[in-house]
Design an enzyme around this catalytic site. Sequence first.
Site, PDB file in Angstrom:
ATOM      1  N   CYS A  99       1.629  -3.225  -4.481  1.00  0.00           N
ATOM      2  CA  CYS A  99       3.020  -3.267  -4.147  1.00  0.00           C
ATOM      3  C   CYS A  99       3.327  -2.885  -2.762  1.00  0.00           C
ATOM      4  O   CYS A  99       4.812  -2.994  -2.245  1.00  0.00           O
ATOM      5  CB  CYS A  99       3.739  -2.306  -5.099  1.00  0.00           C
ATOM      6  SG  CYS A  99       3.598  -0.690  -4.726  1.00  0.00           S
ATOM      7  N   CYS A 119      -5.942  10.454   3.489  1.00  0.00           N
ATOM      8  CA  CYS A 119      -5.226  11.654   3.619  1.00  0.00           C
ATOM      9  C   CYS A 119      -3.871  10.844   3.068  1.00  0.00           C
ATOM     10  O   CYS A 119      -3.137  10.290   3.814  1.00  0.00           O
ATOM     11  CB  CYS A 119      -4.921  11.987   5.108  1.00  0.00           C
ATOM     12  SG  CYS A 119      -3.894  13.487   5.290  1.00  0.00           S
TER      13      CYS A 119
END
Length: 133
Positions: A99, A119
């Site tokens: 998406c 991260c």
Amino acid sequence: MTDKVTKTDAEWRAQLSDLAYKVTRKHGTERAFTNDNFPKSAGTFSCICCNAALFDAGTKFDSGTGWPSFYAPMSPEAVIEKEDNGFFMRRTEILCSKCDAHLGHVFPDGPQPTGLRYCMNGVALTFDEDGKA
């Protein structure tokens, strides 16, 4: 990977919290140490926007940065890497391949076996404990 998930801006706003929308759809970043409260049990971290499986809990580690960190995605196809030169830095942005949600960045200072630190913004992820989904 299955077909891309596309929604209007209004649909994303209606689905997501204000912070999740800002991070995932507008490439924001949550403050450190605000959203790394996921269980330490076995399970899968998925995209908050489309529920695509992104990271296995077995690859999560404590990086000390205040954001959930992983040394590898579930598969190379789960995420997209994109050059990010914003804020006078050269980084690699990580997006959900299903998406295009902004998830965070990857850095070359993680543990073995990959040496990478994905991260991620905790607000961009959901957690499904193995056997509980």
